[in-house]
Design an enzyme around this catalytic site. Structure first.
Site, PDB file in Angstrom:
ATOM      1  N   TYR A   1       0.813  -1.219   0.000  1.00 39.97           N
ATOM      2  CA  TYR A   1       0.000   0.000   0.000  1.00 39.97           C
ATOM      3  C   TYR A   1       0.846   1.268   0.000  1.00 39.97           C
ATOM      4  O   TYR A   1       0.366   2.327  -0.386  1.00 39.97           O
ATOM      5  CB  TYR A   1      -0.891   0.045   1.248  1.00 39.97           C
TER       6      TYR A   1
ATOM      7  N   LYS B   1       3.887 -15.280   2.698  1.00 42.42           N
ATOM      8  CA  LYS B   1       4.106 -16.017   1.443  1.00 42.42           C
ATOM      9  C   LYS B   1       5.620 -16.219   1.328  1.00 42.42           C
ATOM     10  O   LYS B   1       6.271 -15.793   0.370  1.00 42.42           O
ATOM     11  CB  LYS B   1       3.522 -15.201   0.266  1.00 42.42           C
TER      12      LYS B   1
ATOM     13  N   ASP C   1      -1.956 -18.827   0.941  1.00 42.40           N
ATOM     14  CA  ASP C   1      -2.902 -19.507   0.043  1.00 42.40           C
ATOM     15  C   ASP C   1      -3.631 -20.644   0.755  1.00 42.40           C
ATOM     16  O   ASP C   1      -4.861 -20.683   0.787  1.00 42.40           O
ATOM     17  CB  ASP C   1      -2.222 -19.955  -1.267  1.00 42.40           C
TER      18      ASP C   1
ATOM     19  N   ASP D   1      -5.946  -7.342   4.638  1.00 39.91           N
ATOM     20  CA  ASP D   1      -7.153  -6.753   4.048  1.00 39.91           C
ATOM     21  C   ASP D   1      -8.067  -7.869   3.547  1.00 39.91           C
ATOM     22  O   ASP D   1      -9.260  -7.921   3.858  1.00 39.91           O
ATOM     23  CB  ASP D   1      -6.757  -5.816   2.898  1.00 39.91           C
TER      24      ASP D   1
ATOM     25  N   ASP E   1     -11.690  -9.675   5.508  1.00 39.52           N
ATOM     26  CA  ASP E   1     -13.016  -9.738   4.876  1.00 39.52           C
ATOM     27  C   ASP E   1     -13.496 -11.186   4.802  1.00 39.52           C
ATOM     28  O   ASP E   1     -14.674 -11.478   5.057  1.00 39.52           O
ATOM     29  CB  ASP E   1     -12.988  -9.160   3.448  1.00 39.52           C
TER      30      ASP E   1
HETATM   31  C1  IPM Z   1     -10.249  -1.461   4.350  1.00 37.08           C
HETATM   32  C2  IPM Z   1     -10.376  -0.942   2.933  1.00 37.08           C
HETATM   33  C3  IPM Z   1      -9.180  -0.062   2.619  1.00 37.08           C
HETATM   34  C4  IPM Z   1      -7.943  -0.951   2.670  1.00 37.08           C
HETATM   35  C5  IPM Z   1      -9.241   0.689   1.290  1.00 37.08           C
HETATM   36  C6  IPM Z   1     -10.520   1.445   1.111  1.00 37.08           C
HETATM   37  C7  IPM Z   1      -8.076   1.623   1.157  1.00 37.08           C
HETATM   38  O1  IPM Z   1     -10.532  -1.987   2.041  1.00 37.08           O
HETATM   39  O2  IPM Z   1     -10.225  -0.641   5.286  1.00 37.08           O
HETATM   40  O3  IPM Z   1     -10.199  -2.676   4.526  1.00 37.08           O
HETATM   41  O4  IPM Z   1      -7.641  -1.672   1.719  1.00 37.08           O
HETATM   42  O5  IPM Z   1      -7.271  -0.902   3.702  1.00 37.08           O
HETATM   43 MN    MN Z   2     -10.770  -3.948   3.000  1.00 41.76          MN
END
Ligand code: IPM
Ligand code: MN
Ligand code: NAD
Length: 323
Positions: free
Chosen positions: A112, A158, A190, A214, A218
């Site tokens: 990032y 990784k 993975d 990230d 999720d």
């Molecule tokens: C999160 C989001 C952010 C990230 C984006 C919007 C920059 O996906 O907070 O998880 O990737 O960190």
């Molecule tokens: Mn995210």
């Protein structure tokens, strides 16, 4: 205490409004300032993180944030304000609880924030870099958390391909020597993603770098209640933390009144715990949210309550708890 609220875009303002309704009912001396951020700030002033917004965040005790981004803005521009804010506040440890597991995501390094650009031949590049000290500080945070929990930590990388992952593994191993009471395992991202998908409740602390964190957070939240319920706390060593849902601006449901405010309210609970040091109030909010998830669930979790009705229900249970 001083709280800066950054509603942002899409469902961001819809859910931060609910968090402020709940905050107002708590016996806490909190002064709240709302400032423009993300796409809303681009529309107002041309930039996603205006200087006045950043200055207010730096001077606050905590930042409560909704979400940024949406199809109406240049791709990545609203999001760049969020990345800049995380970096400015140096909130390197992003705690993302999901069910009984906790993802600790490094938040201000890696892909990032590495050098990026376009070469003459049209090649576009993003680079992943980590300094050992960046790995060490987030690892220390994760081991401390693991020690206070079930004492099991999986570090995800990784290392069979990437040099940054081999550095990551080496530093995490070294830090782990200071924590003989924590059981450490290293896993490749993975195959580990299958573990999160199939047996998330078997895991305790999952420590990983920015991009893997990230994605895996999720995935973990998707397995354990969905994006609408997953909160986060982004913490540094000093200065304000950022408390925000892990979900985004949800452009597909904005304005329909069905957004689940749980992730935002749980982020408020994390603020109460980590920034206000009022674990009693944090627990009260969490219990009221848990009760509302049963009695008045929103559409994403199988119910019909609107964003506002869900919060009404939270306020009803909270009244009993804090009065
Ligand atoms: C999160 C989001 C952010 C990230 C984006 C919007 C920059 O996906 O907070 O998880 O990737 O960190
Ligand atoms: Mn995210
Ligand atoms: P998203 O999290 O916004 O939405 C993914 C799906 O989950 C959608 O179907 C959405 O309706 C649903 N969802 C998310 N939150 C919900 C809630 N509280 N209640 C009910 N349903 C909910 O992810 P996306 O669609 O990939 O991204 C949309 C925008 O948000 C992009 O611009 C992205 O960059 C941005 N984003 C911002 C943040 C942040 O500000 N921290 C985080 C992630 C994505």
């Amino acid at each position: 205490m001083k709280i800066v609220c950054l509603p942002g875009d899409g469902i961001g303002p819809e859910v931060t409004a609910q968090a402020l309704r709940v905050l107002r009912e708590l016996p806490l001396d909190a002064e709240v300032a709302e400032l423009p951020f993300g796409g809303a700030a681009i529309d107002a002033s041309g930039e996603p993180l205006p200087a006045a917004t950043l200055a207010a965040c730096c001077g606050a005790d905590a930042v409560l944030l909704g979400a940024v981004g949406g199809p109406q803005w240049q791709p990545g521009l609203a999001e760049s304000g969020l990345l800049a804010l995380r970096r400015e506040l140096d909130v390197y440890a992003n705690l993302r609880p999901a069910g009984d597991l906790l993802v600790v995501r490094e938040l201000v390094g890696g892909l990032y924030f590495g050098a990026r650009g376009v070469r003459e031949d049209g090649t576009v590049f993003d680079t992943c870099e980590y300094h050992p000290a960046q790995v060490e500080r987030v690892a220390l945070r994760a081991f401390e958390l693991a020690r206070a929990r079930r004492g099991a930590l999986v570090s995800v990388d990784k290392a069979n391909v990437l040099d940054t992952s081999r550095l990551w593994r080496r530093v995490v191993t070294e830090v782990g020597r200071q924590y003989p009471d924590v059981e450490v395992r290293h896993a490749l991202v993975d195959s580990f993603s299958i573990e999160i998908a199939l047996q998330p409740e078997a895991l305790d602390v999952v420590l990983t770098e920015n991009m893997f964190g990230d994605i895996l957070s999720d995935l973990a939240s998707g397995m354990l209640g969905g994006l609408g319920v997953a909160a986060s706390a982004s913490l540094g060593d000093a200065g304000p933390g950022i408390f925000e849902p892990i979900h985004g601006s949800a452009p597909d449901i904005v304005g329909t009144g069905v957004a689940n405010p749980t992730a935002m309210l749980r982020s408020l609970a994390l603020l109460l715990d980590h920034a206000a040091e009022r674990v009693d109030l944090a627990r009260a909010v969490e219990s009221a949210v848990d009760a509302a998830l049963v009695s008045a669930p929103t559409r994403d979790v199988g119910g019909e309550a609107t964003t506002v009705e869900f919060t009404d229900e939270v306020l009803r249970s909270l009244e009993v708890a804090v009065s």
